[in-house]
Motif scaffolding. Structure first.
Motif, PDB file in Angstrom:
ATOM      1  N   VAL A  56       0.841  -1.205   0.000  1.00 24.05           N
ATOM      2  CA  VAL A  56       0.000   0.000   0.000  1.00 24.05           C
ATOM      3  C   VAL A  56       0.872   1.250   0.000  1.00 24.05           C
ATOM      4  CG1 VAL A  56      -1.597   1.347   1.389  1.00 24.05           C
ATOM      5  CG2 VAL A  56      -2.039  -1.054   1.013  1.00 24.05           C
ATOM      6  N   LEU A  57       1.923   1.246   0.825  1.00 26.49           N
ATOM      7  CA  LEU A  57       2.820   2.402   0.878  1.00 26.49           C
ATOM      8  C   LEU A  57       3.499   2.640  -0.459  1.00 26.49           C
ATOM      9  CD1 LEU A  57       4.632   2.273   4.323  1.00 26.49           C
ATOM     10  CD2 LEU A  57       2.826   3.793   3.551  1.00 26.49           C
ATOM     11  N   ALA A  58       3.883   1.544  -1.133  1.00 19.23           N
ATOM     12  CA  ALA A  58       4.600   1.694  -2.398  1.00 19.23           C
ATOM     13  C   ALA A  58       3.685   2.252  -3.478  1.00 19.23           C
ATOM     14  CB  ALA A  58       5.176   0.353  -2.826  1.00 19.23           C
ATOM     15  N   VAL A  59       2.402   1.865  -3.442  1.00 17.69           N
ATOM     16  CA  VAL A  59       1.501   2.231  -4.539  1.00 17.69           C
ATOM     17  C   VAL A  59       0.789   3.553  -4.281  1.00 17.69           C
ATOM     18  CG1 VAL A  59      -0.553   1.508  -5.786  1.00 17.69           C
ATOM     19  CG2 VAL A  59       1.196  -0.156  -5.223  1.00 17.69           C
ATOM     20  N   SER A  60       0.391   3.804  -3.021  1.00 18.45           N
ATOM     21  CA  SER A  60      -0.559   4.880  -2.746  1.00 18.45           C
ATOM     22  C   SER A  60      -0.020   6.263  -3.100  1.00 18.45           C
ATOM     23  CB  SER A  60      -0.954   4.842  -1.280  1.00 18.45           C
ATOM     24  OG  SER A  60       0.191   5.118  -0.494  1.00 18.45           O
ATOM     25  N   SER A  61       1.319   6.448  -2.996  1.00 17.86           N
ATOM     26  CA  SER A  61       1.845   7.785  -3.204  1.00 17.86           C
ATOM     27  C   SER A  61       1.949   8.150  -4.676  1.00 17.86           C
ATOM     28  CB  SER A  61       3.221   7.892  -2.550  1.00 17.86           C
ATOM     29  OG  SER A  61       4.091   6.977  -3.163  1.00 17.86           O
ATOM     30  N   LYS A  62       1.613   7.193  -5.561  1.00 15.27           N
ATOM     31  CA  LYS A  62       1.813   7.446  -6.983  1.00 15.27           C
ATOM     32  C   LYS A  62       0.519   7.343  -7.760  1.00 15.27           C
ATOM     33  CE  LYS A  62       6.622   6.262  -7.506  1.00 15.27           C
ATOM     34  NZ  LYS A  62       7.060   5.634  -6.267  1.00 15.27           N
ATOM     35  N   LYS A  63       0.448   8.070  -8.872  1.00 12.98           N
ATOM     36  CA  LYS A  63      -0.676   7.897  -9.787  1.00 12.98           C
ATOM     37  C   LYS A  63      -0.366   6.732 -10.717  1.00 12.98           C
ATOM     38  CE  LYS A  63      -1.752  12.834  -9.994  1.00 12.98           C
ATOM     39  NZ  LYS A  63      -0.456  13.516  -9.979  1.00 12.98           N
ATOM     40  N   THR A  64      -1.412   6.233 -11.387  1.00 11.39           N
ATOM     41  CA  THR A  64      -1.225   5.070 -12.235  1.00 11.39           C
ATOM     42  C   THR A  64      -0.230   5.354 -13.351  1.00 11.39           C
ATOM     43  OG1 THR A  64      -3.574   4.791 -11.869  1.00 11.39           O
ATOM     44  CG2 THR A  64      -2.523   3.226 -13.337  1.00 11.39           C
ATOM     45  N   ALA A  65      -0.296   6.554 -13.898  1.00 11.57           N
ATOM     46  CA  ALA A  65       0.593   6.879 -15.009  1.00 11.57           C
ATOM     47  C   ALA A  65       2.050   6.904 -14.563  1.00 11.57           C
ATOM     48  CB  ALA A  65       0.211   8.235 -15.597  1.00 11.57           C
ATOM     49  N   VAL A  76      12.492  -0.431  -2.112  1.00 10.80           N
ATOM     50  CA  VAL A  76      11.743  -1.661  -1.843  1.00 10.80           C
ATOM     51  C   VAL A  76      10.979  -2.093  -3.078  1.00 10.80           C
ATOM     52  CG1 VAL A  76       9.918  -2.661  -0.436  1.00 10.80           C
ATOM     53  CG2 VAL A  76      11.533  -1.104   0.596  1.00 10.80           C
ATOM     54  N   ARG A  77      10.410  -1.072  -3.761  1.00  8.24           N
ATOM     55  CA  ARG A  77       9.614  -1.388  -4.935  1.00  8.24           C
ATOM     56  C   ARG A  77      10.466  -2.028  -6.030  1.00  8.24           C
ATOM     57  NH1 ARG A  77       7.639   2.991  -9.086  1.00  8.24           N
ATOM     58  NH2 ARG A  77       7.192   1.529 -10.736  1.00  8.24           N
ATOM     59  N   ASN A  78      11.697  -1.506  -6.199  1.00  4.17           N
ATOM     60  CA  ASN A  78      12.576  -2.088  -7.210  1.00  4.17           C
ATOM     61  C   ASN A  78      12.959  -3.510  -6.859  1.00  4.17           C
ATOM     62  OD1 ASN A  78      12.591  -0.033  -8.963  1.00  4.17           O
ATOM     63  ND2 ASN A  78      14.521   0.871  -8.270  1.00  4.17           N
ATOM     64  N   PHE A  79      13.146  -3.755  -5.571  1.00  2.00           N
ATOM     65  CA  PHE A  79      13.497  -5.106  -5.116  1.00  2.00           C
ATOM     66  C   PHE A  79      12.385  -6.081  -5.492  1.00  2.00           C
ATOM     67  CE2 PHE A  79      13.154  -8.174  -1.547  1.00  2.00           C
ATOM     68  CZ  PHE A  79      14.298  -8.889  -1.807  1.00  2.00           C
ATOM     69  N   PHE A  80      11.125  -5.692  -5.190  1.00  2.00           N
ATOM     70  CA  PHE A  80      10.000  -6.572  -5.516  1.00  2.00           C
ATOM     71  C   PHE A  80       9.855  -6.735  -7.019  1.00  2.00           C
ATOM     72  CE2 PHE A  80       8.530  -5.563  -1.180  1.00  2.00           C
ATOM     73  CZ  PHE A  80       8.357  -6.851  -0.744  1.00  2.00           C
ATOM     74  N   GLU A  81      10.093  -5.666  -7.754  1.00  2.77           N
ATOM     75  CA  GLU A  81       9.942  -5.772  -9.210  1.00  2.77           C
ATOM     76  C   GLU A  81      11.000  -6.684  -9.808  1.00  2.77           C
ATOM     77  OE1 GLU A  81       9.712  -1.931 -10.935  1.00  2.77           O
ATOM     78  OE2 GLU A  81       7.621  -1.680 -10.361  1.00  2.77           O
ATOM     79  N   LEU A  82      12.202  -6.651  -9.206  1.00  4.68           N
ATOM     80  CA  LEU A  82      13.275  -7.549  -9.649  1.00  4.68           C
ATOM     81  C   LEU A  82      12.854  -9.002  -9.481  1.00  4.68           C
ATOM     82  CD1 LEU A  82      16.256  -6.965 -10.517  1.00  4.68           C
ATOM     83  CD2 LEU A  82      16.892  -7.647  -8.228  1.00  4.68           C
TER      84      LEU A  82
END
Lengths: 251, 88
Positions: A56-65, A76-82
């Protein structure tokens, strides 16, 4: 320099705590109500909540675009995406072009198991996956969803492949297929449970013998085992789902 | 075949064939358990257990056979890809 000093201090503080934890079987979750019985469940629920909060923290601060633009540094987000892009590549190989449908289940399974395994390396915590009831629960989710996906993709004719390719042999093939399908969740849960509790026992054993330097080697091994077991669990789930979903002449 | 593909297929096969041993042994145990409970229910000890241990063993061999078929199919695919003119 300051970082290194902090690291050394942390290690010096943590080592006795680890030794204490290993020798008395103490975990922090035992302090919660009914903690003696439900400590692994508390741990698993904590990990699940932690993952929800992180996502939630990783997603909420950003818009979809904005989500398509990767973060500039190692977050953290890059780690999960990796991790997830590696899994998605393997999923493409095994499940074919419609692997995207199953990735939410498999990806969250991988990350959930990985963090439950890694929890065992923190002093004062036991990995929830070293309890058989947790791993059986995980394997049952995979087992049920495998057959659910199978029925959803192939309709009622999904059950035909339990009868084998040759009709006169069907009474013989049915028990064989049922056993081999039941063996899958058993082997999934037993492997995860055995590896993680075995690894934990090795660390605890060396901690009791030499509570200095040596256990850290086995903790490094523990990180590897945690990744490997989460990975093996996920790949096998992929193979099982692929077997149920893809209908060919021979499964 | 690039280096990355190579490593990926290595991990995948590690998972797939590493599972075979434990699956074969657990098949026999599950067969035995089913047979034992059926025996207790129907009072035909020990015959159904013997039969279902046989089924369990067959199930183990079946999963080995399934993996062998899969491996064969993958090897064929690999060969076709490599033998194709213009392929790497």
């Amino acid at each position: 320099m300051r970082k290194r000093l902090l690291g050394i201090t942390a290690t010096a503080l943590l080592l006795p705590a680890t030794a204490m934890a290993a020798e008395h079987g103490f975990t922090w979750f035992q302090l919660l109500p009914e903690g003696g019985h439900f400590a692994p469940m508390y741990a698993a629920v904590t990990i699940a909540l932690l993952l929800v909060v992180i996502s939630v923290l990783a997603v909420s601060s950003k818009k979809t675009a904005e989500m398509v633009i990767p973060d500039p540094s190692f977050t953290v987000r890059n780690f999960f995406e990796l991790i997830l892009s590696f899994l998605a590549g393997i999923g493409d190989d095994i499940l074919g072009h419609h692997s995207k449908k199953y990735m939410p289940l498999l990806g969250s399974c991988f990350i959930f198991i990985l963090f439950m395994n890694l929890l065992g390396l923190i002093p004062g915590f036991l990995p929830p996956t070293s309890k058989m009831n947790i791993t059986i629960g995980l394997a049952l989710v995979i087992f049920l969803s495998t057959h659910f996906f199978g029925v959803k993709e192939n309709g009622i004719s999904y059950f035909k492949h339990f009868l084998g390719p040759y009709m006169p042999l069907a009474p013989l093939m049915l028990p064989i297929e049922i056993i081999s399908h039941l063996a899958r969740p058993m082997s999934l849960s037993l492997r995860l449970f055995g590896n993680i509790s075995g690894d934990h026992a090795v660390v605890a054993g060396f901690m009791a013998l030499v509570p200095f330097v040596v256990p850290s080697i086995f903790m490094g091994l523990g990180v590897f085992v945690s990744f490997m077991q989460a990975f093996v669990f996920t790949v096998l789930s992929m193979i099982y789902i692929a077997g149920a979903v893809v209908h060919e002449e021979e499964h | 075949m690039t280096d990355k593909d190579d490593r990926r297929s290595f991990y995948r096969e590690l998972g797939r064939y590493g599972a075979l041993g434990i699956e074969m042994s657990i098949s026999v145990v599950i067969g035995m358990a089913i047979g034992w409970y059926l025996d207790r229910w129907l009072g035909t000890a020990p015959w159904l257990m013997v039969v279902w241990i046989g089924f369990g063993f067959a199930a183990g061999v079946r999963s080995l056979y399934r993996a062998a078929i899969q491996a064969q199919r993958e090897a064929d695919k690999e060969e076709k890809k490599d033998g194709k003119p213009g392929g790497d």
